[in-house]
Motif scaffolding. Structure first.
Motif, PDB file in Angstrom:
ATOM      1  N   MET A   1       0.818  -1.203   0.000  1.00  0.00           N
ATOM      2  CA  MET A   1       0.000   0.000   0.000  1.00  0.00           C
ATOM      3  C   MET A   1       0.862   1.269   0.000  1.00  0.00           C
ATOM      4  N   ALA A   2       0.459   2.232  -0.810  1.00  0.00           N
ATOM      5  CA  ALA A   2       1.083   3.556  -0.736  1.00  0.00           C
ATOM      6  C   ALA A   2       0.633   4.208   0.559  1.00  0.00           C
ATOM      7  N   THR A   3       1.521   4.932   1.225  1.00  0.00           N
ATOM      8  CA  THR A   3       1.127   5.572   2.487  1.00  0.00           C
ATOM      9  C   THR A   3       0.658   7.007   2.252  1.00  0.00           C
ATOM     10  N   THR A   4       0.771   7.503   1.023  1.00  0.00           N
ATOM     11  CA  THR A   4       0.264   8.841   0.715  1.00  0.00           C
ATOM     12  C   THR A   4      -0.849   8.739  -0.320  1.00  0.00           C
ATOM     13  N   ILE A   5      -1.695   9.755  -0.325  1.00  0.00           N
ATOM     14  CA  ILE A   5      -2.760   9.827  -1.319  1.00  0.00           C
ATOM     15  C   ILE A   5      -2.204  10.475  -2.574  1.00  0.00           C
ATOM     16  N   GLY A   6      -2.570   9.960  -3.729  1.00  0.00           N
ATOM     17  CA  GLY A   6      -2.073  10.533  -4.977  1.00  0.00           C
ATOM     18  C   GLY A   6      -2.399   9.627  -6.134  1.00  0.00           C
ATOM     19  N   ASN A   7      -1.822   9.948  -7.268  1.00  0.00           N
ATOM     20  CA  ASN A   7      -2.144   9.192  -8.468  1.00  0.00           C
ATOM     21  C   ASN A   7      -1.077   8.159  -8.793  1.00  0.00           C
ATOM     22  N   GLY A   8      -1.380   6.908  -8.543  1.00  0.00           N
ATOM     23  CA  GLY A   8      -0.582   5.791  -9.023  1.00  0.00           C
ATOM     24  C   GLY A   8       0.844   5.729  -8.513  1.00  0.00           C
ATOM     25  N   PHE A   9       1.671   5.092  -9.327  1.00  0.00           N
ATOM     26  CA  PHE A   9       3.030   4.708  -8.909  1.00  0.00           C
ATOM     27  C   PHE A   9       4.066   5.178  -9.921  1.00  0.00           C
TER      28      PHE A   9
END
Lengths: 329, 329
Positions: free
Chosen positions: B26-34
């Motif tokens: 899981m990404a720990t920040t909100i945002g668009n994709g990787f």
């Protein structure tokens, strides 16, 4: 009569390599493997051939890569980086079906590393000789071969064809054997290695790879044997003990290492090789090329992330000057 | 005459499901994709069937899973968790060749999610009817079918065989349609759906899945049509609007939701279904089973990580009591 420089000049065409493009995900803590959820950082653009070719581009060399990524953010991340840095990616296939390859890495307390790979069954496992790849090789000046390709039949056949195409037009071959013992098991691997050595202009072994490549017991014997076989130039990577050039023309040329604090060694050998090759193709002397190569290897280990420490020519010049070594060679 | 409870009692044998075991990163920040390196956390044990079956075990139900993982830390992480929680993993194949499946997930600012998957070409993509799987089905009391299997021919054939084996010995079938529109394209998918509905004892749709499953325009019509088709019990998941049981015996039974702060909704529907099914197989009433199901769904969304919010029976009892709802049903 021996030419001073066995490598094809920049003007003949780009340096082209073949192989895996990956993302790397790194554990941020030291420990054993991935048996529990933990803090990670990534995805970082990665894959030894990708790191290598990005460093060629950053040195100002024209270059391209034959590879495959998935139709996902991990593939886009890599393509965006390579394109932005000036790498020709027209021969990178985007697989509609397979994901971009990945490698998770974590350092153990003893400094060794645990990995979880997805390479063989990823897009990276299905690199083929496409029309775009043929077109790229047909105008290439140098093919750079990575030893990891020895384990993969598909890659090996592409490289064999690529070497023929490039040699036929007067181009050169550089070869980073990157040999692991497990790859060299079996007669087939040895046969491939010998076939590659017989047309190698620049060999870039590190540590014991020199002895494995030459099937010799000491450095002197190994160098003699490889130069006799027709390898034109050998550059031995010694890590924090610097590097050494061997050739019939220049004999032995040593270059001490730069002292840096190591954060992440991934990619050091690839950046070293790229900086050396690109410097030589640009016409620099072995001594000057070693200085750039040592600087590129040293700078990359100070940055976390396999491709994050790749250096531009200007950055290397500044780094060399800051170390008081700009007058060398 | 209609039995009060269409589900086979615990004593007949374990609840068994089939499908993907994954790790989630899981990404720990909100945002668009990787598209850039970023802070991540993982690997978390995951995969809808794995979450489901772990929740069955935590509720005290005997259970097992037919699945495949890689011979890597991601596979071991999942097997260790499932075993520790009491799931029978004798029918989980360890692939020598393929890596454990993975899913990277990141929340966008608008609450939707970006994913990067490696499932189809991972070990999760090669689940087969092994001898161990047959042995597990031959003593199972209930097969739990997940709609995601509709897209995968191999899984579908295993499920068809499993349903026959279990039905023949007096067992029951629960079915979480988990329908996505893209899966239901084509006559083959519709045929499979209808075949499954015709032998379903407990259907667990959420939201519009009820209408898709029944091919109806409103809830009342859909329920009537499905009960007429032979579905014995329907439990509709309404998220933060609670849940509703429909059957010929009990008619309509509603259960309001618990109010919680959502951290990570992954797995809520799977935990809900597992708690409901296990409660009913243990002989509890629809109303009481809904209460446990709502509690299990609510608790899981308060924890980060798909399988981290799975609740034991004791934890659910405490949670229900703390909400002042222990006297319900």
């Amino acid at each position: 009569m021996e030419r001073d420089n066995p490598l094809a000049p920049e003007a003949l065409g780009p340096t082209v390599t073949v192989g895996e493009i990956l993302v790397e995900i790194m554990a941020t803590t030291i420990g054993n493997g991935f048996l529990a959820p933990q803090a990670l950082v990534g995805p970082f653009p990665s894959g030894a051939p990708a790191i290598f070719i990005d460093q060629v581009a950053q040195m100002g060399g024209s270059c391209g890569i034959v590879a495959a990524v998935g139709d996902d953010d991990f593939g886009r991340l890599n393509l965006d980086r390579l394109k932005a840095d000036g790498v020709d990616v027209t021969a990178v296939t985007v697989s509609a079906d397979k994901p971009t390859g990945s490698a998770f890495v974590r350092y153990r307390p003893d400094g060794s590393r645990d990995f979880v790979y997805n390479i063989k069954h990823s897009a990276a496992g299905e690199v083929t000789m496409t029309e775009a790849a043929k077109a790229l090789f047909s105008r290439a000046g140098n093919v750079h071969v990575m030893g990891s390709a020895f384990a993969i039949s598909g890659l090996w056949s592409i490289l064999s064809e690529a070497v023929s195409i490039v040699k036929a037009r007067g181009g050169s071959v550089s070869f980073d054997p990157n040999l692991r013992k497990e790859i060299m098991q079996g007669a087939e691997a040895r046969k491939r290695l010998d076939a590659m050595l017989s047309i190698t202009d620049l060999l870039l072994p590190s540590g014991e790879e020199l002895l494995v490549a030459a099937d010799a017991v000491d450095e002197g014997e190994a160098v003699e044997r490889l130069l006799a076989k027709g390898v034109r130039e050998i550059v031995l990577k010694r890590g924090d003990e610097g590097s050494t050039h061997y050739s019939k023309v220049f004999g032995r040329v040593d270059c001490p290492a730069f002292t840096v604090e190591e954060v992440d060694p991934t990619g050091a050998g690839d950046c070293f090789g790229a900086a050396y090759l690109t410097s030589r193709r640009a016409g620099l002397s072995p001594a000057r090329s070693l200085l750039y190569a040592n600087a590129a290897g040293a700078r990359t280990v100070t940055k976390q992330g396999p491709m994050e420490g790749v250096s531009s020519k200007v950055e290397l010049d500044r780094f060399i000057a800051a170390a008081g070594r700009e007058t060398e060679a």
